[in-house]
Scaffold this active site. Structure first.
Site, PDB file in Angstrom:
ATOM      1  N   HIS A  32      -7.394  -5.902   0.501  1.00  0.00           N
ATOM      2  CA  HIS A  32      -6.232  -5.055   0.817  1.00  0.00           C
ATOM      3  C   HIS A  32      -5.502  -5.490   2.089  1.00  0.00           C
ATOM      4  CE1 HIS A  32      -4.125  -1.287  -0.103  1.00  0.00           C
ATOM      5  NE2 HIS A  32      -4.120  -1.001   1.180  1.00  0.00           N
ATOM      6  N   SER A  37       0.832  -1.199   0.000  1.00  0.00           N
ATOM      7  CA  SER A  37       0.000   0.000   0.000  1.00  0.00           C
ATOM      8  C   SER A  37       0.875   1.260   0.000  1.00  0.00           C
ATOM      9  CB  SER A  37      -0.967  -0.047   1.189  1.00  0.00           C
ATOM     10  OG  SER A  37      -1.974   0.930   1.063  1.00  0.00           O
ATOM     11  N   ASP A  58     -10.075  -5.513  -3.834  1.00  0.00           N
ATOM     12  CA  ASP A  58      -9.550  -4.464  -2.955  1.00  0.00           C
ATOM     13  C   ASP A  58     -10.462  -3.240  -3.052  1.00  0.00           C
ATOM     14  OD1 ASP A  58      -8.017  -2.303  -1.873  1.00  0.00           O
ATOM     15  OD2 ASP A  58      -6.159  -3.348  -2.361  1.00  0.00           O
TER      16      ASP A  58
END
EC number: 3.1.2.12
Length: 284
Positions: free
Chosen positions: A263, A152, A230
């Site tokens: 995620h 991320s 995600d």
């Protein structure tokens, strides 16, 4: 035993050691924690290293406890160094509203130029210069054989730091990276506050923009995994922009869309073995 770092935790792990340290960072003007997995091979000689950068809200411990990476690192005889995601401590400013996407836990791996952030928030310099110097001088880790990866916000950091530092890394990979922070709410907030209104300054910390500047001097092996379930994919991560920029720059990247994955660290744990295998090919 150590000169510039203080050991604060230790666990035997897959015949190696999972260690945690603190040290006084001159770059960030605060005390920083970082974690290190040392495989058993480090008892006899220096070992290559993976530098892992974590995402928003994380410390140095999230990856260590959730990803299950040590087993694979032990198999290949590579160390993993995991820094914190921002400066911390008394006097280090945070988001005025305590938001998760800026300030503590959200350093975005940039060198802040705007007050009050510029006194402490220089995570780019910390990752590129100070941390490797400190760790390499104290532990049997060879930063001449180094790869970088992250998740991320940390995936953003891994990609941009690798693109900006030819010769420093053997390979780079990312899980769910923020590919174009200049074009998403997380990045617009963070880059705007850390760097000011000049979007030319933002471009220096944006993988899509860096690729768009022309053919990079170095083409590292790159692996990116992104879950198609995600919930941040469309608005914040913008993986397709990275795919397009790499194609336009003639920069080969393996970008894999993984069906059904989100995620979370469950996603990271599912593919971290493949990422470590990918890097080991270039480190060993």
């Amino acid at each position: 035993m150590y000169t510039n770092i203080k050991q604060i935790d230790s666990h035997k792990c897959f015949d190696g050691e999972q260690l945690r340290f603190e040290h006084a960072s001159s770059t960030l003007n605060c005390t920083m924690n970082f974690s290190v997995f040392l495989p058993a091979q480090a008892k006899n000689s220096s070992v290559p290293v993976l530098l892992w950068l974590s995402g928003l809200t994380c410390t140095d411990e999230n990856f260590v406890t959730k990803a299950g990476a040590q087993q694979y690192a032990a198999d290949y005889g590579v160390a993993i160094v995991t820094p914190d995601t921002s400066p911390r401590g008394e006097g280090v400013p945070d988001d005025d509203n305590g938001a998760y996407d800026f300030g503590l836990g959200a350093g975005f791996y940039v060198n802040a130029t705007q007050k009050p952030w510029s006194e402490h928030y220089k995570m780019y310099d910390y990752i590129v210069s100070e941390l490797p110097s400190v760790v390499g001088s104290e532990l049997p880790i060879d930063f001449n054989r180094c790869a970088i990866l992250g998740h991320s916000m940390g995936g953003h950091g891994a990609l941009t730091i690798a693109l900006k530092n030819p010769g420093m890394f053997r390979s780079v990979s990312a899980f769910s990276p923020i590919c174009a922070p200049s074009q998403c709410a997380w990045g617009e907030k963070a880059l705007g506050l850390y760097l000011g209104a000049d979007k030319e300054a933002w471009a220096e910390y944006d993988a899509v923009e860096l690729l768009g500047k022309g053919k990079p001097k170095e083409k590292l092996p790159v692996l990116v995994d992104q879950g198609d379930a995600d919930n941040f994919l469309a608005d914040q991560l913008k993986t397709q922009l990275l795919i397009n920029a790499a194609a336009n720059a003639d920069y080969p990247m393996s970008v894999r869309m993984q069906a059904g994955y989100d995620h979370s660290y469950f996603f990271v744990a599912s593919f971290i073995g493949e990422h470590i295998k990918f890097h080991a090919k270039h480190l060993l």
